[in-house]
Design a protein around this motif. Structure first.
Motif, PDB file in Angstrom:
ATOM      1  N   SER A 295       0.803  -1.220   0.000  1.00  0.00           N
ATOM      2  CA  SER A 295       0.000   0.000   0.000  1.00  0.00           C
ATOM      3  C   SER A 295       0.836   1.270   0.000  1.00  0.00           C
ATOM      4  O   SER A 295       0.281   2.374   0.043  1.00  0.00           O
ATOM      5  CB  SER A 295      -0.917   0.015   1.218  1.00  0.00           C
ATOM      6  N   GLY A 296       2.140   1.133  -0.001  1.00  0.00           N
ATOM      7  CA  GLY A 296       2.996   2.308   0.036  1.00  0.00           C
ATOM      8  C   GLY A 296       3.120   2.927   1.409  1.00  0.00           C
ATOM      9  O   GLY A 296       3.363   4.127   1.536  1.00  0.00           O
ATOM     10  N   GLY A 297       2.941   2.110   2.445  1.00  0.00           N
ATOM     11  CA  GLY A 297       3.145   2.586   3.811  1.00  0.00           C
ATOM     12  C   GLY A 297       1.908   2.675   4.664  1.00  0.00           C
ATOM     13  O   GLY A 297       1.997   3.067   5.836  1.00  0.00           O
ATOM     14  N   ALA A 298       0.738   2.326   4.141  1.00  0.00           N
ATOM     15  CA  ALA A 298      -0.492   2.343   4.946  1.00  0.00           C
ATOM     16  C   ALA A 298      -0.541   1.105   5.835  1.00  0.00           C
ATOM     17  O   ALA A 298       0.061   0.070   5.542  1.00  0.00           O
ATOM     18  CB  ALA A 298      -1.724   2.392   4.052  1.00  0.00           C
ATOM     19  N   ILE A 342      -8.986  -4.381  -0.130  1.00  0.00           N
ATOM     20  CA  ILE A 342      -7.880  -5.328  -0.050  1.00  0.00           C
ATOM     21  C   ILE A 342      -8.303  -6.626  -0.714  1.00  0.00           C
ATOM     22  O   ILE A 342      -9.320  -7.226  -0.345  1.00  0.00           O
ATOM     23  CB  ILE A 342      -7.478  -5.588   1.413  1.00  0.00           C
ATOM     24  N   ASP A 343      -7.556  -7.031  -1.716  1.00  0.00           N
ATOM     25  CA  ASP A 343      -7.788  -8.302  -2.406  1.00  0.00           C
ATOM     26  C   ASP A 343      -6.872  -9.342  -1.772  1.00  0.00           C
ATOM     27  O   ASP A 343      -5.647  -9.316  -1.965  1.00  0.00           O
ATOM     28  CB  ASP A 343      -7.499  -8.147  -3.899  1.00  0.00           C
ATOM     29  N   LEU A 344      -7.473 -10.252  -0.999  1.00  0.00           N
ATOM     30  CA  LEU A 344      -6.688 -11.250  -0.270  1.00  0.00           C
ATOM     31  C   LEU A 344      -6.033 -12.259  -1.202  1.00  0.00           C
ATOM     32  O   LEU A 344      -4.967 -12.804  -0.879  1.00  0.00           O
ATOM     33  CB  LEU A 344      -7.587 -11.980   0.723  1.00  0.00           C
ATOM     34  N   ASN A 345      -6.648 -12.519  -2.351  1.00  0.00           N
ATOM     35  CA  ASN A 345      -6.121 -13.519  -3.283  1.00  0.00           C
ATOM     36  C   ASN A 345      -4.970 -12.966  -4.122  1.00  0.00           C
ATOM     37  O   ASN A 345      -3.943 -13.623  -4.299  1.00  0.00           O
ATOM     38  CB  ASN A 345      -7.237 -14.029  -4.192  1.00  0.00           C
ATOM     39  N   ASN A 346      -5.141 -11.736  -4.627  1.00  0.00           N
ATOM     40  CA  ASN A 346      -4.113 -11.145  -5.496  1.00  0.00           C
ATOM     41  C   ASN A 346      -3.139 -10.251  -4.740  1.00  0.00           C
ATOM     42  O   ASN A 346      -2.197  -9.729  -5.334  1.00  0.00           O
ATOM     43  CB  ASN A 346      -4.791 -10.347  -6.611  1.00  0.00           C
ATOM     44  N   LYS A 347      -3.398 -10.064  -3.436  1.00  0.00           N
ATOM     45  CA  LYS A 347      -2.534  -9.263  -2.561  1.00  0.00           C
ATOM     46  C   LYS A 347      -2.328  -7.849  -3.113  1.00  0.00           C
ATOM     47  O   LYS A 347      -1.197  -7.391  -3.321  1.00  0.00           O
ATOM     48  CB  LYS A 347      -1.187  -9.965  -2.337  1.00  0.00           C
ATOM     49  N   THR A 348      -3.454  -7.178  -3.332  1.00  0.00           N
ATOM     50  CA  THR A 348      -3.421  -5.797  -3.802  1.00  0.00           C
ATOM     51  C   THR A 348      -4.236  -4.923  -2.856  1.00  0.00           C
ATOM     52  O   THR A 348      -5.133  -5.399  -2.154  1.00  0.00           O
ATOM     53  CB  THR A 348      -3.988  -5.662  -5.221  1.00  0.00           C
ATOM     54  N   VAL A 349      -3.913  -3.621  -2.851  1.00  0.00           N
ATOM     55  CA  VAL A 349      -4.632  -2.621  -2.067  1.00  0.00           C
ATOM     56  C   VAL A 349      -5.023  -1.488  -3.011  1.00  0.00           C
ATOM     57  O   VAL A 349      -4.165  -0.891  -3.662  1.00  0.00           O
ATOM     58  CB  VAL A 349      -3.767  -2.061  -0.923  1.00  0.00           C
ATOM     59  N   THR A 350      -6.341  -1.191  -3.097  1.00  0.00           N
ATOM     60  CA  THR A 350      -6.844  -0.155  -3.990  1.00  0.00           C
ATOM     61  C   THR A 350      -7.632   0.870  -3.186  1.00  0.00           C
ATOM     62  O   THR A 350      -8.653   0.528  -2.565  1.00  0.00           O
ATOM     63  CB  THR A 350      -7.751  -0.760  -5.082  1.00  0.00           C
ATOM     64  N   ASP A 351      -7.187   2.114  -3.195  1.00  0.00           N
ATOM     65  CA  ASP A 351      -7.877   3.157  -2.437  1.00  0.00           C
ATOM     66  C   ASP A 351      -9.254   3.447  -3.021  1.00  0.00           C
ATOM     67  O   ASP A 351      -9.441   3.441  -4.251  1.00  0.00           O
ATOM     68  CB  ASP A 351      -7.056   4.450  -2.448  1.00  0.00           C
TER      69      ASP A 351
END
Length: 416
Positions: A295-298, A342-351
């Motif tokens: 997440s860049g530090g979140a 938060i996408d638990l499967n793809n491990k991404t964070v989208t604001d």
């Protein structure tokens, strides 16, 4: 009345005093007629010297022109409250002169009615046992005993039907730290309880390099094992947040904030997510989601599970974690939070950029309905408190009902 002074921040002052000072001046409570509808909301308002909690019913919450208000609607609670729900029952747990739990139901056609009440000593963390049972754990406030009290609350009889005194976990005979429960998940005849170690007198957290979960049998509540993982810090934090998530297949995901704003006095691991696979009594060694890096530090504080591996999460924004922000995650006036998918499967964070940066709060349980997640957001930047309807698939949000008060600590929809 003597007012305690915090050596940290005003937020910590609120933490230590809110269950007593804000609620101890008892007065008869007003019971208004309840509006129709099956949505049940907890509303917290700010008076001159204290906050006031209400439970109220509404027929809709997804309209921006709708106001969530206790004016002519709502049952004023006995004191400052935590809230919980199971089956068709919503509970309030009032902390004041007397600690009282009250169960509410919804009449056909809508409107709240009281189902019963009971007394309790402490209840600080809540989870669903089954449709007729709410699990509550009372923590050792202020140090003293190292035992926690696990209690099973019967939603039919409105009584505590079973208790279990347990230390949650003891490292060795010289362990002098309390274990504060942060989240409860019941799955596969087992009960998973996350916690963090702290000094009950000072609230210092000198052990922050390990995530802990103690597993019990359910409903017998026999301790089976305590599992640990050093890839992230302790799971959850104070205040009845949602810090463990059960997915459709029974897998459990745990959230570790590693945050000074969440009350930790030191941080030694990245904020992250671990997994306990369905039926297992160990953390999955093949899964770790470093949320802070992605997440860049979140830092992840709490979340609502939206389905299909997606979380609607409240995150602490990057660069906001210093000692001056200790306990700030509980203060609606300090804008250090944002909402993200938060996408638990793809491990991404989208604001979710449609929602302004805002303050934290106690509890903040969301509602999932028709593919949307409804959350309370109080933003001094936007100058309002409001419910937002969040689409986890598109990471977008629209304004829903406006809050006439500080916040909505819990949102439920009751279907009889």
């Amino acid at each position: 009345m003597k007012i305690l002074q915090s050596k940290y921040t005003n937020s910590f002052f609120v933490l230590l005093t809110v269950t007593g000072l804000l609620s101890s001046c008892y007065k008869p409570k007003k019971h208004f007629l309840q509006a129709s509808g099956n949505y049940v909301l907890a509303l917290r308002t700010q008076g001159t010297n204290s906050t006031t909690d209400y439970l109220l019913s509404m027929d809709t919450i997804n309209t921006a022109s709708k106001n969530i208000s206790a004016t002519g609607n709502g049952i004023e609670q006995l004191a400052w409250c935590y809230f919980g729900s199971t089956g068709s029952t919503v509970f309030s747990f009032s902390y004041g002169t007397n600690n009282v739990g009250i169960g509410y139901g919804v009449r056909e056609g809508g409107g709240l009615y009281e189902k019963g009440r009971f007394s309790f000593e402490r209840m600080d963390c809540f989870g669903k046992g089954d449709d007729n049972t709410l699990v509550a754990i009372g923590a050792p406030w202020g140090g003293g005993s190292y035992d926690c009290q696990i209690q099973l609350i019967d939603a039919t009889t409105m009584s505590i039907k079973k208790k279990k005194l347990t230390p949650l976990y003891m490292r060795d005979g010289s362990d002098k730290l309390n274990k504060w429960p942060t989240s409860i998940v019941v799955n596969d005849n087992k009960m998973y309880v996350s916690f963090y170690p702290l000094d009950g007198g000072s609230w210092n957290t000198d052990l922050t390099d390990t995530a802990y979960v103690t597993i019990y049998s359910y409903p017998a509540m026999d301790s089976l094992t305590t599992i640990k993982d050093t890839r992230t810090g302790p799971i959850g934090y104070y205040g009845n947040q949602v810090n463990m998530i059960k997915s459709e297949n029974g897998d459990i995901y745990t959230l570790s904030p590693s945050s000074l704003a969440a009350g930790y006095t030191q941080v030694t691991r990245k904020s992250g997510i671990l997994r306990i696979k369905n039926g297992q009594q160990s953390f999955d060694p093949s899964y770790f989601f470093d949320v802070e890096t992605a997440s860049g530090g979140a830092k992840v504080l709490s979340a609502t599970y939206a389905g299909n591996g997606l979380l609607v999460a409240r995150l602490q924004i990057p660069g906001s974690d210093d000692i001056s922000k200790l306990w700030a995650a509980f203060d609606v006036t300090i804008p250090i939070c944002k909402i993200a998918i938060i996408d638990l499967n793809n491990k991404t964070v989208t604001d979710v950029t449609d929602i302004p940066v805002h303050g934290g709060q106690y509890g903040a349980q969301g509602l999932v309905e028709d593919g949307k997640v409804y959350l309370s957001v109080t933003s001094t930047i936007a100058g309002e408190a409001r419910i937002y309807a969040i689409d986890p698939l598109t990471a977008t949000a629209t304004k829903a009902a406006k809050i006439e008060g500080l916040e909505v600590p819990a949102i439920y929809k009751i279907v009889n």
